[in-house]
Write an enzyme that holds these catalytic residues in place. Structure first.
Site, PDB file in Angstrom:
ATOM      1  NE  ARG A 186     -34.777  -5.684  40.937  1.00  0.00           N
ATOM      2  CZ  ARG A 186     -35.950  -5.468  41.489  1.00  0.00           C
ATOM      3  NH1 ARG A 186     -36.842  -6.411  41.511  1.00  0.00           N
ATOM      4  NH2 ARG A 186     -36.242  -4.304  41.995  1.00  0.00           N
TER       5      ARG A 186
ATOM      6  NE  ARG B 185     -38.544  25.839  49.717  1.00  0.00           N
ATOM      7  CZ  ARG B 185     -39.090  26.456  50.759  1.00  0.00           C
ATOM      8  NH1 ARG B 185     -38.722  26.135  51.990  1.00  0.00           N
ATOM      9  NH2 ARG B 185     -39.990  27.405  50.580  1.00  0.00           N
TER      10      ARG B 185
ATOM     11  CB  THR C 156     -19.581   1.880  41.051  1.00  0.00           C
ATOM     12  OG1 THR C 156     -20.354   2.603  42.022  1.00  0.00           O
ATOM     13  CG2 THR C 156     -18.207   1.667  41.620  1.00  0.00           C
ATOM     14  CB  ILE C 157     -21.901   6.994  40.215  1.00  0.00           C
ATOM     15  CG1 ILE C 157     -23.027   6.461  41.114  1.00  0.00           C
ATOM     16  CG2 ILE C 157     -22.289   6.931  38.753  1.00  0.00           C
ATOM     17  CD1 ILE C 157     -24.214   7.408  41.204  1.00  0.00           C
ATOM     18  CG  ASP C 158     -21.970   4.032  44.658  1.00  0.00           C
ATOM     19  OD1 ASP C 158     -22.616   5.044  44.339  1.00  0.00           O
ATOM     20  OD2 ASP C 158     -22.488   2.904  44.785  1.00  0.00           O
TER      21      ASP C 158
ATOM     22  N   GLY D  91     -19.551  -3.383  39.351  1.00  0.00           N
ATOM     23  CA  GLY D  91     -19.067  -2.954  40.662  1.00  0.00           C
ATOM     24  C   GLY D  91     -18.906  -4.147  41.581  1.00  0.00           C
ATOM     25  CG  ASP D  92     -19.962  -3.736  45.669  1.00  0.00           C
ATOM     26  OD1 ASP D  92     -20.858  -3.581  44.800  1.00  0.00           O
ATOM     27  OD2 ASP D  92     -20.077  -3.316  46.831  1.00  0.00           O
TER      28      ASP D  92
ATOM     29  NE  ARG E 131     -23.564   0.528  46.790  1.00  0.00           N
ATOM     30  CZ  ARG E 131     -23.095  -0.673  46.597  1.00  0.00           C
ATOM     31  NH1 ARG E 131     -23.818  -1.733  46.882  1.00  0.00           N
ATOM     32  NH2 ARG E 131     -21.900  -0.856  46.100  1.00  0.00           N
TER      33      ARG E 131
ATOM     34  CD  GLN F 239     -26.386  12.051  42.212  1.00  0.00           C
ATOM     35  OE1 GLN F 239     -25.483  12.278  42.992  1.00  0.00           O
ATOM     36  NE2 GLN F 239     -27.514  11.471  42.593  1.00  0.00           N
TER      37      GLN F 239
ATOM     38  N   GLY G 295     -25.830  -1.242  38.566  1.00  0.00           N
ATOM     39  CA  GLY G 295     -26.389   0.052  38.138  1.00  0.00           C
ATOM     40  C   GLY G 295     -25.617   0.613  36.963  1.00  0.00           C
TER      41      GLY G 295
ATOM     42  CD  GLU H  59     -27.646   6.958  47.924  1.00  0.00           C
ATOM     43  OE1 GLU H  59     -28.769   7.221  47.479  1.00  0.00           O
ATOM     44  OE2 GLU H  59     -26.902   6.082  47.421  1.00  0.00           O
TER      45      GLU H  59
ATOM     46  CG  ASP I 118     -18.475   1.247  46.379  1.00  0.00           C
ATOM     47  OD1 ASP I 118     -18.216   0.973  45.186  1.00  0.00           O
ATOM     48  OD2 ASP I 118     -19.516   0.864  46.938  1.00  0.00           O
TER      49      ASP I 118
ATOM     50  CG  MET J 238     -27.658   8.391  44.051  1.00  0.00           C
ATOM     51  SD  MET J 238     -27.827   7.420  42.537  1.00  0.00           S
ATOM     52  CE  MET J 238     -29.574   7.087  42.543  1.00  0.00           C
TER      53      MET J 238
HETATM   54  O1  F6P Z   1     -24.377   1.957  43.219  1.00  0.00           O
HETATM   55  C1  F6P Z   1     -24.816   2.968  42.379  1.00  0.00           C
HETATM   56  C2  F6P Z   1     -26.078   3.606  42.893  1.00  0.00           C
HETATM   57  O2  F6P Z   1     -26.450   4.645  42.022  1.00  0.00           O
HETATM   58  C3  F6P Z   1     -25.983   4.116  44.333  1.00  0.00           C
HETATM   59  O3  F6P Z   1     -25.284   5.326  44.436  1.00  0.00           O
HETATM   60  C4  F6P Z   1     -27.440   4.166  44.704  1.00  0.00           C
HETATM   61  O4  F6P Z   1     -27.615   4.078  46.099  1.00  0.00           O
HETATM   62  C5  F6P Z   1     -28.006   2.960  44.006  1.00  0.00           C
HETATM   63  O5  F6P Z   1     -27.131   2.647  42.944  1.00  0.00           O
HETATM   64  C6  F6P Z   1     -29.391   3.144  43.454  1.00  0.00           C
HETATM   65  O6  F6P Z   1     -29.813   1.921  42.929  1.00  0.00           O
HETATM   66  P1  F6P Z   1     -31.050   1.734  41.947  1.00  0.00           P
HETATM   67  O7  F6P Z   1     -30.658   2.271  40.599  1.00  0.00           O
HETATM   68  O8  F6P Z   1     -31.270   0.287  41.916  1.00  0.00           O
HETATM   69  O9  F6P Z   1     -32.185   2.532  42.510  1.00  0.00           O
END
Ligand code: F6P
Length: 356
Positions: A77, A274, A134-136, A111-112, A180, A282, A14, A231, A138, A178
């Protein structure tokens, strides 16, 4: 005369703000004192498999420091060891491109998932250096990854904006971020935005405790509440999945758990609720100064490793030190928030509820 080194660089997985800053840093640090030439590989490993590359010149990487996204394109992918829906091993094609381009090393910014592939390529004979993004946030073995701080900034800004409308309408407002399977982004944005409730995957919550907190605030005259929800939080044992993805290393997309939470909150408390799911916003926009600085340091360090012929390593930030670690140590397990983390304790100390 010795041939100038030749470095390949790709961005995979991503996207996030700061990728271009990292590409620029790799290229400029390579051009510095004419240490190396740089080939940009397009769309992650897909470009390596299908030989889609472009030699990067100074002009290509000039003026991109502040630009979001990636000038090289990305792909989450294209795993050369399990390509497409049939999961075919096409890694030989990736090796062929590497050798055809006469590359000495491959810089993988990812990322990973990217590093899992990078590690296998390294074992197949391609010298690899990783730059973590990675924005995660992780990834083990680095305090921060490129993109995380920028995503926190976007999420925090959104929480700030939600505050005023929450207050005007006396509502419970859920902001879903987000991240993950980890709660770094929710924790940081929640604390920075002064959320009343933060829900993260690492701290299982009870719905009645969340509702008690919201009702308590109501009774105290606080007629609105802000919740920041990751999420990846589970409802009981269940993850809420937005959709399944067939030919991806990540077979599910998360998202939407907050709608289920909102329904339950309304039923159990009677408080109008809401939901705002932030989604890919993000991952957009210009990188924060922190991410620009981090990307610049990571890019330069990656080139230093290549010059020193130290391969199979990921550059990393530990405290204030830029160092490097074996790639496989960064992906051996996910870096998760721990309940005893100082930031969790600080949040609790200022009254934040984690629903536990
Ligand atoms: O790993 C980065 C991330 O933005 C996660 O926070 C999120 O769950 C996922 O990628 C979304 O993936 P995609 O861009 O394939 O929808």
């Amino acid at each position: 005369m010795e041939r100038k080194k030749r470095i390949g660089v790709l961005t995979a997985g991503g996207d996030c703000p700061g990728l271009n800053a990292a590409i620029r840093a790799v290229a400029k640090a390579a051009f510095f004192e004419e240490r190396a030439e740089v080939m940009g590989i397009k769309d992650g490993f897909d470009g390596l498999i299908h030989d889609r590359t472009k030699k990067l010149e100074w002009e290509d990487v000039s003026g991109i420091l502040t630009l979001g996204g990636t000038i090289l394109g990305t792909n989450n992918r294209a795993d050369p060891f399990a390509y497409g829906e049939e999961k075919k091993d096409v890694s030989q094609k990736a090796l062929d491109t590497f050798h055809k381009l006469e590359l000495d090393a491959l810089v993988c910014i990812g990322g990973d998932g990217t590093f899992a592939v990078g590690h296998k390529l390294q074992q197949s004979g391609i010298p690899v250096v990783g730059i973590p993004k990675t924005i995660d946030n992780d990834l083990e073995q680095t305090d921060y990854t490129i993109g995380f701080d920028s995503a926190v900034a976007v999420a925090t800004d959104s929480v700030d904006k939600i505050h005023t409308t929450a207050e005007s309408h006396h509502r419970v407002m859920i902001v879903e971020v987000m991240g993950r399977y980890v709660g770094w982004l929710a924790l940081h944005a929640g604390v920075a935005g002064g959320a009343d409730v933060i829900l993260i995957p690492e701290i299982p919550f009870e719905m009645n405790k969340v509702c008690e907190e919201l009702k308590k605030r109501s009774k105290l005259g606080k007629r609105f509440s802000i919740m920041v929800v990751a999420e990846g939080v589970r409802l009981g044992k269940d993850l809420v999945i937005k959709r399944e993805v067939k030919d991806s290393a990540e077979p599910i997309r998360l998202g939407g758990v907050s709608y289920r939470l909102a329904e339950q909150i309304e039923q159990l408390t009677g408080l109008e609720t809401r939901v705002t799911v932030l989604g890919h916003v993000q991952r957009g926009g210009t990188p924060t100064p922190f991410d620009r600085v981090l990307a610049t340091q990571f890019g330069k360090k990656a080139v230093d490793l290549i010059v020193a012929e130290e391969f199979g390593r990921m550059v990393s930030l530990q405290g204030t030190k830029i160092t490097s670690v074996p790639i496989q140590s960064a992906i051996a397990k996910q870096k998760r928030v721990t309940p005893d983390l100082a930031l969790v304790q600080s949040a609790r100390a200022v009254g934040t509820c984690f629903g536990d």
